[in-house]
Motif scaffolding. Structure first.
Motif, mmCIF file in Angstrom:
data_model
loop_
_atom_site.group_PDB
_atom_site.id
_atom_site.type_symbol
_atom_site.label_atom_id
_atom_site.label_comp_id
_atom_site.label_asym_id
_atom_site.label_seq_id
_atom_site.Cartn_x
_atom_site.Cartn_y
_atom_site.Cartn_z
ATOM 1 N N GLY A 287 7.016 4.880 -5.258
ATOM 2 C CA GLY A 287 6.351 5.440 -4.084
ATOM 3 C C GLY A 287 5.111 4.650 -3.724
ATOM 4 N N MET A 288 4.363 4.265 -4.737
ATOM 5 C CA MET A 288 3.120 3.531 -4.470
ATOM 6 C C MET A 288 3.413 2.138 -3.914
ATOM 7 N N ILE A 289 4.507 1.539 -4.363
ATOM 8 C CA ILE A 289 4.856 0.221 -3.825
ATOM 9 C C ILE A 289 5.326 0.365 -2.375
ATOM 10 N N PHE A 290 5.995 1.478 -2.073
ATOM 11 C CA PHE A 290 6.270 1.787 -0.664
ATOM 12 C C PHE A 290 4.951 1.753 0.115
ATOM 13 N N GLY A 291 3.910 2.265 -0.507
ATOM 14 C CA GLY A 291 2.599 2.291 0.136
ATOM 15 C C GLY A 291 2.018 0.897 0.338
ATOM 16 N N ILE A 292 2.310 -0.006 -0.593
ATOM 17 C CA ILE A 292 1.860 -1.398 -0.404
ATOM 18 C C ILE A 292 2.519 -1.969 0.842
ATOM 19 N N GLY A 293 3.826 -1.749 0.957
ATOM 20 C CA GLY A 293 4.538 -2.241 2.137
ATOM 21 C C GLY A 293 3.959 -1.663 3.416
ATOM 22 N N GLN A 294 3.712 -0.379 3.365
ATOM 23 C CA GLN A 294 3.181 0.313 4.547
ATOM 24 C C GLN A 294 1.792 -0.215 4.919
ATOM 25 N N ALA A 295 0.981 -0.471 3.926
ATOM 26 C CA ALA A 295 -0.375 -0.931 4.183
ATOM 27 C C ALA A 295 -0.411 -2.375 4.687
ATOM 28 N N LEU A 296 0.465 -3.213 4.132
ATOM 29 C CA LEU A 296 0.290 -4.650 4.337
ATOM 30 C C LEU A 296 1.413 -5.386 5.059
ATOM 31 N N HIS A 297 2.657 -4.898 4.957
ATOM 32 C CA HIS A 297 3.753 -5.746 5.433
ATOM 33 C C HIS A 297 4.654 -5.140 6.487
ATOM 34 N N GLU A 298 4.962 -3.867 6.327
ATOM 35 C CA GLU A 298 6.156 -3.353 7.000
ATOM 36 C C GLU A 298 5.899 -2.885 8.420
ATOM 37 N N GLU A 299 6.709 -3.411 9.316
ATOM 38 C CA GLU A 299 6.617 -3.035 10.712
ATOM 39 C C GLU A 299 7.896 -3.468 11.409
ATOM 40 N N ILE A 300 8.546 -2.544 12.079
ATOM 41 C CA ILE A 300 9.665 -2.942 12.921
ATOM 42 C C ILE A 300 9.068 -3.487 14.208
ATOM 43 N N SER A 301 9.362 -4.743 14.500
ATOM 44 C CA SER A 301 8.858 -5.355 15.733
ATOM 45 C C SER A 301 9.852 -5.062 16.851
ATOM 46 N N THR A 302 9.373 -4.384 17.856
ATOM 47 C CA THR A 302 10.243 -3.962 18.949
ATOM 48 C C THR A 302 9.964 -4.807 20.179
ATOM 49 N N ASP A 303 11.019 -5.313 20.769
ATOM 50 C CA ASP A 303 10.851 -6.062 22.019
ATOM 51 C C ASP A 303 10.617 -5.059 23.139
ATOM 52 N N ALA A 304 9.463 -5.163 23.766
ATOM 53 C CA ALA A 304 9.067 -4.165 24.769
ATOM 54 C C ALA A 304 9.974 -4.199 25.994
ATOM 55 N N ARG A 305 10.770 -5.259 26.135
ATOM 56 C CA ARG A 305 11.618 -5.382 27.322
ATOM 57 C C ARG A 305 12.919 -4.611 27.212
ATOM 58 N N ASP A 306 13.396 -4.406 25.980
ATOM 59 C CA ASP A 306 14.681 -3.713 25.847
ATOM 60 C C ASP A 306 14.756 -2.781 24.638
#
Lengths: 737, 176, 322
Positions: free
Chosen positions: A637-656
């Motif tokens: 769970g805490m490593i999930f938190g590392i991802g959340q804090a530092l790395h993880e993001e779904i990049s969404t194309d604002a056009r579609d």
């Protein structure tokens, strides 16, 4: 063999447990760091997951994605595809899903592959003799569309937000409290869409026997999944069997029946052959659930004495049209910290992007780190040490509802955690430097509501004195096989190797399933009750009161009599059924799991890279059922938190609205080198209001707070506040001199 | 076309009608060796790691036809219940897995990685590129090609260190 | 993956001059074929053609095209004489991938641009003339130097960045014989033909890469990325600096993650060469490197990031040598 002698126990949690049965049993196996009983299978590749152990004659399906973001499919090159080598079917069945079912839905989610709501939505299934043929054909599928993508809404800024009345709350006058406060913060934070990215992509293989379908799948909650699949197919749940003996990670992504399961079942029926459908990793990212992005406004106020006077938390999240789920961001805010004046706001926007659903600790996972970061901001404004500031504001009872806590160990966790971590060595913001690296420490509380869900299990004591546990519970890595084995062994006084636990078959008694961190407490309680029913029967046979019976190492001992269980059983089989249900203790008490998390980070003054150097946490979550698997849950769970804090993001194309980084190369879950040593400590704890085992949830609690501790540590290192997760190096760089 | 592989010491001949079959799918779907897992199918997770001619590779990024004549070791060849290899036992002892899906790949990778260290191969952390000491960070770096979403990394590191330092001894103690 | 014909080549002659696509490690080609971004009709398996040795070439080294990344990085003479190359290779991918990926194949690695991988979006590199989705799209990982209005993709590798800095030479053979291409010129800028990543002509095959005599000095490869390992470079800096009496007698610099090719700026090296190190000088070198740099929005940060990383690398390379 004669019919088993059946006994049963049903227990509703209307009152706190006073029996303390698990503190009085003699086996001493519960709570120990026992190795996972299924370990040898998992480390040797012999545990079979969804897309394995195929029946003979299995053929392969591959889902086709929509290339538009909104509109209708009006035509399809079915004839071309049918002419391709090995292609057996091109299926566009109105029962196919738009998105997976939400957790515990027990009915089919939105169906129909013709109307498109988001880019990547499955619009067809191509089935071929081989996997290679199916993939090739599916990638050559071409649809005609009535394309309405131009009318799609892809970014939160353009969404219309609803504010469901039941999800707003206020008390006192927060505006006034903010105006009059000695110190106040009014800040906005952003968290991105995230993906569960379990290592096993969703997969299913289905086969029919007359009107009865069997589905081998990767699912977390077989009871509701059975109902969802039946509803989706238009058949009775009695004609559905789901097998999920091993689940390669869930984190909420496999709570509900999903595309692959329904499509495989439809195809298998049509073709009269077993059909396997595995989602490609990119399909996992874009067609199963995401965690919603959020915008959060936090308002906090306190007096000159550091006592809080106001707490406000407004959240804006999103989902597809007509989805009832919305990330309950503010779930823990009403009861975490004191303050007379309070306001909760919840807003749901409708977007044409992949469906949002539950991901590990829905709500608190993103709500707690943000409130904990804002708490740090207020502590800093007030000039009070962040740990001390939190300690000053822990309420005696739920400050919103006035309900008492079943147990509140937050202060103990903070105090003990600060001591173990060496919090006293924390320096002023920006004061610690090693070469190019700025070093900082941060703290965050971890809070997650505790739940109990109806659950039933069977414990069968066989004439030879061995036992079998049976329930449709799943083990998604959480340790269900371990703890259910230990609970039965403890109550029946058996060495663990004389207990076999059978899970993951929907024909077995219906459990809570795995979700919401209620699995261990709920299914565990049902196993405990089933075993207790058997135990009481044994007491009868020993002519003693159950309280006077000692069961240990396969012996029954009462007064001066000591007999093996086989002797007591005299050839009989005792079958206990246990059912747990939630009751008044969930209503009249606020139940939660508690923790304090600490992080030490290093921030490069050259590149803005952030490295986590050390993590530690202290948790109080009731009785620990297996010290080894509980610790692993917390680390994870805490490593999930590392991802959340530092790395993880779904990049969404604002056009579609497409997810451009929909793979494991560009969506960065933490890798081994990102993760430092982690210290976990559990306080000796019991919560008699939770369930008869007095145990509570763990796996989600651990990921509530970590990201807060990390961003607070970054603030301590750099003197800069980062209010947009994840804190990638570009954001840090912008603020470095 | 016929493709002959030596898998876990046994010669297996595959009649492949289609050169598109990856080594991973050949193992899983045609040789019924499903211990090797498919996590991404694109070399981004490491779940499909097998050892080919002594080296760890991602079996998803290789065609089966390219391995005619090769020696392949999969997790099934490392050890089976009742006869587990020290590395497998160390993973159990240290709880180096939760869901277990990335585990065969982790164990294959770790097994071959220790061999790479024995051969003196450097990593990006080996400052002078000289022979590496197996520090925790070296283990972490060398195992970073195997993702674990349950995030057992600290336990995986413990297990590998233990196996590298004589897991056999620990096993003997366990058995005693 | 489209159907294709497969054959195992026994020697380079089985491939050179044919229309077959060589496959060696397959770590990028199969990735792309599974997405049907690449759809070769014929695959020539070159794993058994030889070309897998590392041999002395005067004071230099000749590295066969089939030498695996792991072997190249671990080779004692490479570690000794060209440590920059070892470091760059070890900063890339994972142990498993480096065990398969080859010297020639790695040079042929294609971009990681999201839209290049997505058959349902325009991409001039994948489908010439269809447009560039990255311009105006999500472009955090894209180029700041040498991009065109048709393509802003980057070359994603590490090995070639070091080879560029080391003045390596790529030796290729085609139907018209052998020729040499400087590693720095091997990859192209996108211009109006981004479908062409490099200068390799149809029917040509990479035979080897020649490393000139060792330069000595300090060899630094600093890779900046979103994860500490197993991630592509946002920016990388390859540097060789030889100090002599407090001055930089030799300077070689190349940059990864910022352009369609490993980026090399002779003017920046000339500016540093023969000079005593100073922060001001490093900054002027960065000015020269970043001449014409343009952000696309999401990747604007790469401009200051490259500058800062270069400054730090030069400081480290010249530290304590006065």
């Amino acid at each position: 063999m004669s019919d088993p002698i059946e006994v049963s126990l049903t227990h509703r949690m209307n009152f706190p447990d006073k029996e303390d049965l698990l503190d009085r049993t003699a086996q001493g196996i519960l709570g120990t760091p026992m190795d996972r009983p299924e370990g040898p299978l998992k480390v040797s590749g012999t545990a079979t997951y969804a897309d394995e152990d195929h029946p003979p004659g299995t053929v392969y399906g591959w889902l086709v994605r929509s290339s538009i973001s909104k509109g209708w499919v009006t035509g399809f090159n079915t004839r071309d595809l049918r002419a391709m080598p090995g292609v057996l079917a091109v299926i566009r069945d109105k029962r196919m899903l738009r998105n997976p079912a939400q957790g515990q839905a027990s009915k089919a989610p939105y169906q129909g592959p013709a109307e498109i709501f988001y880019k990547g939505q499955p619009i067809a299934l191509v089935v071929a003799e081989t996997f290679e043929q199916a993939r090739d054909a599916a990638l050559n599928a071409r649809a005609d569309y009535d394309d309405r993508s131009a009318k799609g809404v892809f970014v939160p800024a353009e969404a219309k937000y609803e504010a469901p009345r039941s999800q707003q709350a206020s008390k006192g006058d927060l505006d006034e409290a903010m105006d009059e406060a000695a110190f106040a913060v009014d800040v906005e934070y952003h968290t991105p869409s995230m993906s569960h990215a379990a290592m096993e992509p969703h997969a299913a293989v289905a086969w029919w026997d007359g009107g009865h379908v069997t589905l081998r799948g990767s699912y977390q909650m077989l009871g509701s999944n059975k109902a969802e699949l039946a509803d989706a197919l238009g058949i009775s749940p009695r004609n559905v069997r789901i097998l999920s003996p091993y689940v390669g990670g869930g984190f909420g992504s496999k709570l509900g029946i999903s595309h692959e399961g329904v499509a495989a079942a439809i195809a298998a029926q049509k073709l009269g052959r077993p059909v396997a459908v595995a989602l490609h990793r990119r399909q996992q990212f874009e067609t199963t659930h995401r965690r919603s992005e959020s915008r959060q406004r936090i308002r906090l106020s306190c007096g000159a004495d550091g006592r809080m006077t106001g707490v406000g938390h407004d959240a804006w999240v999103s989902n597809l049209p007509a989805e009832s789920f919305s990330e309950p961001v503010t779930q823990a805010t009403p009861f975490t910290y004191d303050g007379e004046n309070r306001q909760i706001g919840h807003h749901v926007g409708r977007l044409n992007i992949t469906c949002a659903g539950s991901m590990r600790a829905p709500g608190e996972a993103i709500g707690v780190p943000v409130t904990e970061a804002a708490m740090d901001e207020l502590a800093q404004a007030a000039g009070i040490d962040p740990v001390e500031f939190r300690l000053r504001n822990i309420p005696e009872k739920d400050p919103s509802s006035g309900r008492p806590f079943s147990s509140n160990r937050l202060a103990d966790c903070l105090t003990r955690g600060a001591e173990s971590f060496g919090w006293k060595d924390r320096r002023e913001n920006g004061a610690r430097r090693e070469g190019e690296w700025l070093i900082g420490m941060g703290v965050a509380s971890a809070i997650r509501v505790n739940m109990l869900v109806p659950s039933t299990a069977r414990v069968i004591l066989l004439p030879d004195g061995t036992a079998r546990v049976e329930t449709d519970m799943t083990d998604i890595g959480t340790g269900s096989y371990s703890i259910l084995t230990q609970i039965a062994a403890e109550v029946l006084g058996l060495p663990a190797d004389r207990v076999t636990t059978v899970l993951g078959d929907s024909d077995l008694p219906q459990s809570s399933g795995s979700g919401g961190s209620f699995g261990a407490a709920s299914s565990g309680s049902s196993v405990m009750l089933a075993a207790k029913a058997v135990r009481e029967k044994l007491a009868k046979r020993m002519d003693c009161d159950p309280d006077d019976l000692t069961l240990k190492d396969g012996y029954a001992i009462a007064e001066n009599r000591r007999r093996t269980l086989a002797e007591v059983l005299e050839g009989d089989t005792l079958q206990g059924t246990g059912t747990i249900k939630k009751g008044l203790t969930s209503v009249d008490h606020q139940q939660a799991c508690w923790g304090a998390q600490f992080a030490e980070v290093a921030v490069s003054t050259v590149t803005g890279e952030v490295h986590v150097r050390r993590l530690a946490a202290t948790f109080a979550c009731g009785r620990i059922l297996n010290a080894k698997t509980a610790r692993s849950q917390c680390i994870g769970g805490m490593i999930f938190g590392i991802g959340q804090a530092l790395h993880e993001e779904i990049s969404t194309d604002a056009r579609d609205g497409s997810f451009v980084n929909r793979d494991l190369a560009e969506y960065h879950v933490p890798a081994n080198l990102d993760v430092p040593h982690i210290d976990i400590e559990f306080l000796n704890d019991r919560d008699p209001y939770a369930n008869p085992m007095q145990a509570k949830g763990i796996g989600e609690l651990a990921c509530c707070g970590t990201a807060g501790a990390i961003v607070n540590a970054i603030a301590n290192a750099t003197g800069e506040r980062f209010r947009s997760f994840p804190v990638t190096l570009d954001k840090v760089l912008e603020r470095l001199g | 076309m016929d493709v002959t592989l030596t898998v876990n010491g046994a010669q297996r001949t595959l009649q492949l009608d289609d050169p598109r079959v990856s080594l991973l799918d050949a193992l899983r779907q045609r040789l019924d060796l499903t211990g090797t897992k498919k996590g991404c199918d694109h070399g981004q997770c490491g779940a499909c790691t097998v050892i080919v001619n002594g080296r760890r590779i991602n079996s998803c990024l290789s065609l089966a036809v390219m391995h005619d004549g090769d020696e392949i070791t999969t997790i099934e060849g490392i050890g089976q219940p009742g006869d587990l290899a020290p590395m497998q036992q160390a993973f159990i002892r240290h709880d180096g897995f939760q869901c277990g899906y990335c585990t065969p790949g982790q164990i294959m990778s770790a097994t071959a990685m220790l061999d790479e260290v024995r051969q003196g191969w450097p990593s990006q952390l080996s400052g002078d590129l000289g022979p590496a000491e197996l520090t925790d960070d070296e283990i972490r770096e060398r195992m970073s090609g195997n993702l674990c979403r349950c995030s057992c990394y600290p336990n995986i590191v413990d297990a590998i260190r233990d196996a590298a330092q004589g897991g056999d001894r620990a096993n003997a103690e366990d058995a005693a | 993956m489209k159907a294709f014909d497969y054959y195992r080549a026994e020697s380079p002659a089985d491939v050179i001059g044919t229309d077959a696509r060589p496959i060696a490690g397959g770590t990028n080609l199969l990735d792309l074929m599974k997405h049907q971004v690449e759809t070769p009709d014929r695959l020539a398996d070159v794993n058994h053609v030889g070309l897998d040795g590392i041999e002395r070439d005067g004071d230099g080294l000749r590295v066969g095209a089939l030498v695996r990344n792991s072997d190249l990085a671990a080779d004692p003479s490479v570690r000794e004489g060209w440590p920059l190359l070892s470091r760059a290779i070890l900063a890339g991918a994972s142990g498993q991938i480096r065990n398969r990926a080859t010297t020639g194949g790695n040079l042929m690695q294609r971009t990681r641009c999201y839209y290049f991988y997505d058959l349902d979006t325009p991409c001039n590199k994948r489908a010439p003339g269809s447009g560039c989705s990255a311009i105006g799209g999500v472009n955090r990982i894209h180029a700041i130097l040498g991009a065109s209005g048709d393509c802003i993709a980057t070359y994603p590798g590490d090995m070639a960045v070091a080879m560029s800095a080391l003045d390596a030479v790529v030796e290729v053979e085609g139907p018209n014989g052998r020729r040499e291409i400087a590693a720095t010129d091997f990859h192209r800028l996108p211009g109006d033909a981004p479908q062409r990543d490099n200068d390799l002509q149809p029917g040509e095959m990479i035979l080897s890469v020649r490393l000139p005599a060792p330069l000595g000095g300090k060899h630094i490869y600093r890779k900046v990325r979103d994860r500490r390992s197993y991630a592509f470079a946002l920016v990388s800096v390859a540097a060789v600096v030889v100090m002599d009496a407090g001055r930089m007698s030799t300077v070689r610099l190349a940059f990864g993650g910022v352009a369609h090719k490993p980026w090399r700026v002779p003017a920046a090296e000339a500016l540093l060469q023969g000079q005593a190190p100073s922060p001001d000088l490093f900054d002027r070198a960065a000015d020269a490197v970043l001449d014409g740099a343009t952000g696309q929005g999401h990747n604007d940060f790469k401009i200051p990031l490259l500058r800062r990383t270069l400054n730090a690398v030069l400081a480290e390379a010249t530290e304590g040598s006065k």
